[in-house]
Motif scaffolding. Sequence first.
Motif: not given
Length: 310
Positions: A81-87, A118-120, A124-127
């Motif tokens: 998810x951190x990579x997806x968020x950066x992309x 449900x992980x933080x 955070x990414x969804x929000x």
Amino acid sequence: MLFKKINDGWQSGMSKNITFIVTEDCQLSCKYCYLVGKNNKEKMSWNIAKLAIDYILQQEKSFTEESVIWDFIGGEPLLEVELIDKICDYIKRELFRLNHHWFNSYRFSLTTNGINYSTPKVQKFLEKNREHLSISITIDGTKQKHDLNRVWKTREGEKGSYEDVVRNIPLWQSQFPFTGTKVTVSSADIPYIKESVLHLYSLGIYEVNINVVFEDVWKEGDDIIFEEQLLELADEIIDKEFYKDFACSFFSEYIGKPLNEEDDNRNWCGSGRMLAIDGKGNFYPCNRFTKFSLRSKAPRIIGNVWTGIN
């Protein structure tokens, strides 16, 4: 009788679908999964992702679709998810900087097994991206059907994942209330189709999209059980008037009708409107042309992030 229709999807027929295969790892070892050789080594790097985005956004004359769906798959995509968020952050910045025609018409999409939902980090990414995000959690139906195939990757023996997924369904529904789920049917779980679709309705999932396993796993007589299940399910949907509020792709009004001349090449395959990128930077017509999907056949690579599409 008016049936609730399956959602055609955002900008259906007008969008380019670009898929990032961000990882080949997953917490589960689903028995029907087409991805063979799951591992935690084959991951997409930020450098590969950036090169892919830069190349694609420079091809406005080639990618003329009005809209774009940036899709993220695995394995289990939320493991990265951190990579997806950066992309996603980079895509948004570049669309704005380039005044790209996709700037006001883009979507991020992913399908998850729901375990990490449900992980933080995920929340955070969804929000951050909720207004431009479609996300589906895969749940196969009743606990019995789900746990037949969707099992944890453990050495101690098979352990079903139903309880680990269903606990996150209420949160998902509160954030994306009318998103559907994807169900896979294999030979072993055909007898549970009817009760599983009805169970998903009872969970408040309004749209159930179902595929059968494409690989050669079927047994003599499966078709008879399959037909019986569909007949029983259809009777229940009609008798209890579920058709007014719920949808199931098994009963799409388009199934079974003859094709006219304009539609003679219409099918469910998205090749031609899709592009997939793997962790090594190779381009494919879609993720089903990768080596892990074709198994014994050679992959169909159509270019890479360094030389472009051939």
